[in-house]
Motif scaffolding. Structure first.
Motif, PDB file in Angstrom:
ATOM      1  N   TYR A 220       0.850  -1.252   0.086  1.00  0.00           N
ATOM      2  CA  TYR A 220       0.115   0.010   0.027  1.00  0.00           C
ATOM      3  C   TYR A 220       0.904   1.331   0.012  1.00  0.00           C
ATOM      4  O   TYR A 220       0.473   2.201  -0.852  1.00  0.00           O
ATOM      5  CB  TYR A 220      -0.972   0.026   1.103  1.00  0.00           C
ATOM      6  CG  TYR A 220      -2.032   1.240   1.202  1.00  0.00           C
ATOM      7  CD1 TYR A 220      -2.892   1.377   0.466  1.00  0.00           C
ATOM      8  CD2 TYR A 220      -1.635   2.295   1.865  1.00  0.00           C
ATOM      9  CE1 TYR A 220      -3.846   2.367   0.441  1.00  0.00           C
ATOM     10  CE2 TYR A 220      -2.236   3.664   1.821  1.00  0.00           C
ATOM     11  CZ  TYR A 220      -3.276   3.534   1.268  1.00  0.00           C
ATOM     12  OH  TYR A 220      -4.354   4.602   1.298  1.00  0.00           O
TER      13      TYR A 220
ATOM     14  N   LEU B  32      -9.982   9.050  -3.396  1.00  0.00           N
ATOM     15  CA  LEU B  32      -9.903   7.846  -2.861  1.00  0.00           C
ATOM     16  C   LEU B  32      -9.068   7.658  -1.674  1.00  0.00           C
ATOM     17  O   LEU B  32      -9.155   6.812  -0.672  1.00  0.00           O
ATOM     18  CB  LEU B  32      -9.322   6.906  -3.866  1.00  0.00           C
ATOM     19  CG  LEU B  32     -10.239   6.860  -5.185  1.00  0.00           C
ATOM     20  CD1 LEU B  32      -9.328   6.047  -6.276  1.00  0.00           C
ATOM     21  CD2 LEU B  32     -11.637   6.045  -4.796  1.00  0.00           C
TER      22      LEU B  32
ATOM     23  N   SER C 218     -10.497   6.836   2.485  1.00  0.00           N
ATOM     24  CA  SER C 218      -9.859   5.925   3.439  1.00  0.00           C
ATOM     25  C   SER C 218      -9.392   6.273   4.900  1.00  0.00           C
ATOM     26  O   SER C 218      -9.773   5.738   5.697  1.00  0.00           O
ATOM     27  CB  SER C 218      -8.738   5.161   2.786  1.00  0.00           C
ATOM     28  OG  SER C 218      -9.139   4.224   1.865  1.00  0.00           O
TER      29      SER C 218
ATOM     30  N   TYR D 196     -10.287  -5.214   2.061  1.00  0.00           N
ATOM     31  CA  TYR D 196     -10.695  -3.728   1.672  1.00  0.00           C
ATOM     32  C   TYR D 196      -9.188  -3.150   1.325  1.00  0.00           C
ATOM     33  O   TYR D 196      -9.265  -2.398   0.159  1.00  0.00           O
ATOM     34  CB  TYR D 196     -11.048  -2.935   2.982  1.00  0.00           C
ATOM     35  CG  TYR D 196     -11.022  -1.681   2.685  1.00  0.00           C
ATOM     36  CD1 TYR D 196     -12.200  -0.927   2.125  1.00  0.00           C
ATOM     37  CD2 TYR D 196      -9.932  -0.819   3.178  1.00  0.00           C
ATOM     38  CE1 TYR D 196     -12.256   0.420   1.981  1.00  0.00           C
ATOM     39  CE2 TYR D 196      -9.997   0.618   3.115  1.00  0.00           C
ATOM     40  CZ  TYR D 196     -11.195   1.282   2.309  1.00  0.00           C
ATOM     41  OH  TYR D 196     -11.123   2.583   2.393  1.00  0.00           O
ATOM     42  N   TRP D 197      -8.143  -3.353   1.710  1.00  0.00           N
ATOM     43  CA  TRP D 197      -6.777  -2.677   1.452  1.00  0.00           C
ATOM     44  C   TRP D 197      -6.268  -3.191   0.241  1.00  0.00           C
ATOM     45  O   TRP D 197      -5.865  -2.598  -0.963  1.00  0.00           O
ATOM     46  CB  TRP D 197      -5.918  -2.734   2.431  1.00  0.00           C
ATOM     47  CG  TRP D 197      -6.135  -2.036   3.769  1.00  0.00           C
ATOM     48  CD1 TRP D 197      -6.862  -2.404   4.827  1.00  0.00           C
ATOM     49  CD2 TRP D 197      -6.207  -0.736   3.974  1.00  0.00           C
ATOM     50  NE1 TRP D 197      -7.177  -1.398   5.660  1.00  0.00           N
ATOM     51  CE2 TRP D 197      -6.952  -0.169   5.056  1.00  0.00           C
ATOM     52  CE3 TRP D 197      -5.985   0.238   2.839  1.00  0.00           C
ATOM     53  CZ2 TRP D 197      -6.937   1.296   5.452  1.00  0.00           C
ATOM     54  CZ3 TRP D 197      -6.033   1.743   3.459  1.00  0.00           C
ATOM     55  CH2 TRP D 197      -6.768   1.879   4.800  1.00  0.00           C
TER      56      TRP D 197
ATOM     57  N   ASP E 245      -7.863  -4.197  -2.126  1.00  0.00           N
ATOM     58  CA  ASP E 245      -8.918  -3.477  -3.241  1.00  0.00           C
ATOM     59  C   ASP E 245      -8.337  -2.024  -3.584  1.00  0.00           C
ATOM     60  O   ASP E 245      -8.365  -1.619  -4.703  1.00  0.00           O
ATOM     61  CB  ASP E 245     -10.401  -3.395  -3.036  1.00  0.00           C
ATOM     62  CG  ASP E 245     -11.065  -4.792  -3.025  1.00  0.00           C
ATOM     63  OD1 ASP E 245     -10.502  -5.541  -3.665  1.00  0.00           O
ATOM     64  OD2 ASP E 245     -12.293  -5.158  -2.860  1.00  0.00           O
ATOM     65  N   ARG E 246      -8.154  -1.549  -2.377  1.00  0.00           N
ATOM     66  CA  ARG E 246      -7.476  -0.066  -2.512  1.00  0.00           C
ATOM     67  C   ARG E 246      -6.301  -0.158  -3.267  1.00  0.00           C
ATOM     68  O   ARG E 246      -6.008   0.993  -4.078  1.00  0.00           O
ATOM     69  CB  ARG E 246      -7.586   0.519  -1.175  1.00  0.00           C
ATOM     70  CG  ARG E 246      -8.528   0.717  -0.308  1.00  0.00           C
ATOM     71  CD  ARG E 246      -9.825   1.597  -0.809  1.00  0.00           C
ATOM     72  NE  ARG E 246     -10.264   1.018  -1.765  1.00  0.00           N
ATOM     73  CZ  ARG E 246     -11.332   0.080  -1.949  1.00  0.00           C
ATOM     74  NH1 ARG E 246     -11.573  -0.299  -0.708  1.00  0.00           N
ATOM     75  NH2 ARG E 246     -11.966  -0.017  -3.091  1.00  0.00           N
TER      76      ARG E 246
ATOM     77  N   GLU F 135      -7.303  -0.145  -6.956  1.00  0.00           N
ATOM     78  CA  GLU F 135      -7.977   0.885  -7.350  1.00  0.00           C
ATOM     79  C   GLU F 135      -6.894   2.017  -7.647  1.00  0.00           C
ATOM     80  O   GLU F 135      -6.988   2.752  -8.587  1.00  0.00           O
ATOM     81  CB  GLU F 135      -8.668   1.265  -6.229  1.00  0.00           C
ATOM     82  CG  GLU F 135      -9.786   2.280  -6.707  1.00  0.00           C
ATOM     83  CD  GLU F 135     -10.822   2.473  -5.284  1.00  0.00           C
ATOM     84  OE1 GLU F 135     -11.903   2.423  -5.476  1.00  0.00           O
ATOM     85  OE2 GLU F 135     -10.237   2.622  -4.177  1.00  0.00           O
ATOM     86  N   LEU F 136      -5.821   2.013  -6.727  1.00  0.00           N
ATOM     87  CA  LEU F 136      -4.814   3.134  -6.892  1.00  0.00           C
ATOM     88  C   LEU F 136      -3.959   2.813  -7.998  1.00  0.00           C
ATOM     89  O   LEU F 136      -3.588   3.769  -8.849  1.00  0.00           O
ATOM     90  CB  LEU F 136      -4.181   3.394  -5.802  1.00  0.00           C
ATOM     91  CG  LEU F 136      -4.503   3.976  -4.562  1.00  0.00           C
ATOM     92  CD1 LEU F 136      -3.888   3.911  -3.244  1.00  0.00           C
ATOM     93  CD2 LEU F 136      -5.122   5.677  -4.900  1.00  0.00           C
TER      94      LEU F 136
END
Length: 331
Positions: free
Chosen positions: A177, A280, A284, A308-309, A311-312, A315-316
């Motif tokens: 992340y 986005l 979060s 969740y993370w 998917d983030r 997404e990023l």
């Protein structure tokens, strides 16, 4: 983490306290109380002994200063003065729009009904564009003094730092992340560099379809709680959706109305995907900051999970690619 005082104060906001607060400023409810869909603040439709129902908004403690809330109220009143369809806080018999009762700050609003606008209708988009242009024509007349700006620091770097400094991201995806959000922010900076020196003005700030109500007389804009300074495109891009060709057509319709009242700098089109990326990241961090509020785990049970993370991160990564594509240009 969220300040425990914030949670305690909202936990103590009982129906009786809501009604007593309104009674204290001469607004006498008849006992009918309906909680409306709001997580940041607490908002209620309140039946009145005389006249139609009102909407009462109780502000989240410690989020905005009194000065910042009053500055929002003043901006909306400026728009009312130009006959722009917005919903201002009521000036009550004590001469104030921001009220206080037992430590709670609140404001009252007339209730306005409506439906979601049909964004697949070109006439609707042009109509919306005209009113957003009128809002911005007022917004550029003077700056905010107390409300912050929407920029890379406030919506990207600071939220990223908050997430990384607290225990929300599982260790096995933390490194991924961090590297991904840093690459995303590099992409955001490149977009802002390409756009150059962009005019900052007072905005609605959260102009998505849920904050526009449509009637036969046209739109009216609600909930200026997130009003900030920023680039004009911030109030336009959230009304775009679908594939690239669809968004180009929607943008053309919006700008056809917008430019009837306010000049648009096309260099701002470089910022659409950058602003989406910042939103986005900020979203979060917003969930993380509010996690000790009991309403949030109930409403967002999927937050703070490994899925969740993951998917983030995906997404990023998609946003990183999109920010390197040519910007949308109207037809």
């Amino acid at each position: 983490m969220t300040d425990s005082t914030t949670v305690f104060n909202f936990a103590g906001l009982s129906p009786d306290t809501v009604l007593d607060a309104l009674d204290s400023v001469g607004l006498y409810g008849d006992g009918r109380l309906l909680a409306l869909n709001s997580y940041e603040n607490r908002v209620y439709q309140v039946g009145m002994e005389e006249g139609p129902p009102l909407v009462a908004k109780f502000y989240r403690p410690q989020r905005w200063s009194d000065e910042a809330i009053l500055e929002e109220h003043a901006f909306v009143n400026e728009l009312v003065g130009q006959e722009i369809p917005v919903v201002p806080a009521m000036q009550l018999s004590n001469g104030r729009s921001l009220q206080e009762f037992q430590g709670f700050r609140f404001a009252a609003f007339t209730r306005h009904g409506g439906r979601a606008p049909e964004l697949d209708n070109p006439d609707t988009l042009e109509w919306l564009g005209r009113f957003i242009g009128r809002i911005h024509a007022v917004g550029m007349q003077r700056p905010f003094a107390y409300r912050p700006a929407l920029n890379i620091a406030t919506f990207g770097e600071e939220p990223r730092d908050y997430l990384l400094a607290n225990d929300f991201i599982p260790m096995d995806v933390l490194s991924s992340y961090k590297s991904t959000v840093d690459l995303a922010l590099d992409g955001v900076r490149r977009c802002f560099d390409r756009a150059g020196d962009i005019r900052q003005l007072r905005l609605h700030g959260d102009c998505h379809v849920g904050n526009v109500l449509w009637t036969d007389a046209g739109p009216h804009f609600v909930d200026f709680d997130d009003s900030r300074s920023g680039p004009a495109i911030q109030d336009l891009w959230m009304l775009l959706s679908g594939e690239r060709g669809e968004m180009v057509r929607q943008l053309s319709d919006l700008l056809a109305g917008y430019e009837s009242f306010c000049e648009f700098e096309q260099r701002e089109l470089y910022l659409i995907e950058a602003l989406r990326t910042l939103r986005l990241i900020h979203y979060s961090a917003w969930l993380a900051r509010r996690w000790e509020d009991p309403a949030f785990p109930q409403a967002f049970p999927w937050f703070n999970t490994q899925r969740y993370w993951q998917d983030r991160i995906l997404e990023l990564r998609e946003q990183i690619a999109l920010m390197d594509e040519p910007p949308l240009w109207p037809l």
